[in-house]
Design a protein around this motif. Sequence first.
Motif, PDB file in Angstrom:
ATOM      1  N   GLN A 119      -5.626 -18.688  -2.313  1.00 36.76           N
ATOM      2  CA  GLN A 119      -5.758 -17.620  -1.320  1.00 36.76           C
ATOM      3  C   GLN A 119      -7.205 -17.215  -1.093  1.00 36.76           C
ATOM      4  O   GLN A 119      -7.485 -16.283  -0.338  1.00 36.76           O
ATOM      5  CB  GLN A 119      -4.918 -16.415  -1.744  1.00 36.76           C
ATOM      6  CG  GLN A 119      -3.425 -16.700  -1.725  1.00 36.76           C
ATOM      7  CD  GLN A 119      -2.586 -15.485  -2.060  1.00 36.76           C
ATOM      8  OE1 GLN A 119      -2.273 -15.239  -3.222  1.00 36.76           O
ATOM      9  NE2 GLN A 119      -2.236 -14.708  -1.052  1.00 36.76           N
ATOM     10  N   SER A 120      -8.125 -17.919  -1.736  1.00 38.79           N
ATOM     11  CA  SER A 120      -9.543 -17.627  -1.551  1.00 38.79           C
ATOM     12  C   SER A 120      -9.974 -17.964  -0.128  1.00 38.79           C
ATOM     13  O   SER A 120      -9.654 -19.039   0.389  1.00 38.79           O
ATOM     14  CB  SER A 120     -10.378 -18.442  -2.539  1.00 38.79           C
ATOM     15  OG  SER A 120     -11.754 -18.369  -2.209  1.00 38.79           O
ATOM     16  N   PRO A 121     -10.726 -17.081   0.526  1.00 32.91           N
ATOM     17  CA  PRO A 121     -11.228 -17.410   1.862  1.00 32.91           C
ATOM     18  C   PRO A 121     -12.242 -18.545   1.837  1.00 32.91           C
ATOM     19  O   PRO A 121     -12.528 -19.144   2.878  1.00 32.91           O
ATOM     20  CB  PRO A 121     -11.872 -16.095   2.322  1.00 32.91           C
ATOM     21  CG  PRO A 121     -12.239 -15.386   1.057  1.00 32.91           C
ATOM     22  CD  PRO A 121     -11.168 -15.749   0.071  1.00 32.91           C
ATOM     23  N   PHE A 122     -12.765 -18.862   0.647  1.00 26.51           N
ATOM     24  CA  PHE A 122     -13.739 -19.949   0.535  1.00 26.51           C
ATOM     25  C   PHE A 122     -13.066 -21.320   0.489  1.00 26.51           C
ATOM     26  O   PHE A 122     -13.737 -22.339   0.551  1.00 26.51           O
ATOM     27  CB  PHE A 122     -14.599 -19.753  -0.721  1.00 26.51           C
ATOM     28  CG  PHE A 122     -15.322 -18.440  -0.754  1.00 26.51           C
ATOM     29  CD1 PHE A 122     -16.260 -18.114   0.221  1.00 26.51           C
ATOM     30  CD2 PHE A 122     -15.039 -17.508  -1.741  1.00 26.51           C
ATOM     31  CE1 PHE A 122     -16.923 -16.887   0.192  1.00 26.51           C
ATOM     32  CE2 PHE A 122     -15.688 -16.283  -1.777  1.00 26.51           C
ATOM     33  CZ  PHE A 122     -16.634 -15.968  -0.807  1.00 26.51           C
ATOM     34  N   ALA A 123     -11.732 -21.325   0.364  1.00 22.62           N
ATOM     35  CA  ALA A 123     -11.025 -22.604   0.299  1.00 22.62           C
ATOM     36  C   ALA A 123     -11.029 -23.321   1.640  1.00 22.62           C
ATOM     37  O   ALA A 123     -10.987 -24.554   1.698  1.00 22.62           O
ATOM     38  CB  ALA A 123      -9.585 -22.386  -0.175  1.00 22.62           C
ATOM     39  N   GLY A 124     -11.044 -22.567   2.721  1.00 17.87           N
ATOM     40  CA  GLY A 124     -11.028 -23.186   4.042  1.00 17.87           C
ATOM     41  C   GLY A 124      -9.738 -23.923   4.335  1.00 17.87           C
ATOM     42  O   GLY A 124      -9.723 -24.888   5.110  1.00 17.87           O
ATOM     43  N   ILE A 125      -8.623 -23.473   3.730  1.00 18.49           N
ATOM     44  CA  ILE A 125      -7.353 -24.163   3.921  1.00 18.49           C
ATOM     45  C   ILE A 125      -6.746 -23.779   5.273  1.00 18.49           C
ATOM     46  O   ILE A 125      -6.625 -22.599   5.608  1.00 18.49           O
ATOM     47  CB  ILE A 125      -6.358 -23.828   2.792  1.00 18.49           C
ATOM     48  CG1 ILE A 125      -6.884 -24.322   1.445  1.00 18.49           C
ATOM     49  CG2 ILE A 125      -4.992 -24.441   3.075  1.00 18.49           C
ATOM     50  CD1 ILE A 125      -6.001 -23.962   0.265  1.00 18.49           C
ATOM     51  N   HIS A 126      -6.367 -24.782   6.031  1.00 30.22           N
ATOM     52  CA  HIS A 126      -5.603 -24.591   7.259  1.00 30.22           C
ATOM     53  C   HIS A 126      -4.189 -25.073   6.971  1.00 30.22           C
ATOM     54  O   HIS A 126      -3.963 -26.274   6.798  1.00 30.22           O
ATOM     55  CB  HIS A 126      -6.240 -25.375   8.419  1.00 30.22           C
ATOM     56  CG  HIS A 126      -5.504 -25.231   9.710  1.00 30.22           C
ATOM     57  ND1 HIS A 126      -5.666 -26.118  10.760  1.00 30.22           N
ATOM     58  CD2 HIS A 126      -4.584 -24.318  10.127  1.00 30.22           C
ATOM     59  CE1 HIS A 126      -4.875 -25.756  11.760  1.00 30.22           C
ATOM     60  NE2 HIS A 126      -4.221 -24.665  11.399  1.00 30.22           N
TER      61      HIS A 126
END
Length: 361
Positions: free
Chosen positions: A163-170
């Motif tokens: 859930q980290s915003p740094f993951a950049g998961i789409h």
Amino acid sequence: MTARYCSLARAPEPAFPAGLAAERLGALMSGRRMWVNGTVLHYCFFDGDGDASVIAVPGSGATRRVSWVGAEDQRDVVRDCFREWADLGIGVTFAEVADRSEAELRIGFQQGDGSWSAVGRDALLAGRGERTMNFGWDLTAPGERTVALHEIGHALGMQHEHQSPFAGIHWDDEAVYADLAGPPNHWSRERTWFNVLRKLDADEVNGSVWDPQSVMQYPFTAGLILEPEQFRGGVHPPGTLSPLDKEFGLRWYPPAGAPRLPVLVPFRSVALSLGPGEQADFTVEPRETREHTFGTFGESDSVVVVFEERDGEPRFLAGQDDGGTPRNATVGARLVKGRRYFVRVRLYSGWGSGETAVMCW
């Protein structure tokens, strides 16, 4: 096959005043759930006949009791995982106690209730008869030990890594909802959003980069992640503490330094030259038995905690968090002559021009 996932429940969000400077608000978000360093976290396992949930029996209108008591082999897995975290040398330690009134962490094993934990100091919001952590399936099954490491990570203040915003998961949102709605999780859309799709604030995550190897990272099967491209085939963390997990623990809870702490003398203030997230520790050896007050001064956000030394370890006595308020933390406690106490002050941020200080009187 989809893995069983940790299912955190919503916790009350802090009501910070409007208009706080971004730097001050970020420091509060980052540290508000973290324990002061040097804390001994006492944990207990529910073990009585009355330790149970009352749940409805579908379609019958009746209810039944579901026990929170876990078998000894389940408890041993949790004990072993506490030891693994402690063996990093972090400044927070763990001690098992039998009396739940002495425990900050109270652990149940209700089958079918999922696995979850309060995050950090949110555990203090639970009543003495309530669980702060639960394990809802067999921890001795292959690959399930990681669940205990994961929940203890939450108890230390860690969040879900994916859930980290740094993951950049789409995400393929609908694929995620459909996957978790089926067995073995059977999650609602709200629970899936809260534990998977929701992005955390950058100030409350475990680090400034995504760590797909973290014990706080869920494993995901293929077809749920669209980007980054290399994770379209899924995410498969090893289920052990990663180097960044260990770094997080040691950064927030550095190993204890010299055993001799400075003494906080009544009516004599001590200046605090602390940066955000840093901590000052003192001992107090009262010359008389009476009510004492401990307070911070200056334009700062901090948490102040008083411990009493009992059986060679610090036990929580009183504390206050002044984060986001215009006032300073003030803690009252009755101290007994001949006993030893510890005062720990952790600074979130200093937002004024003057020095901060601590004093007892």
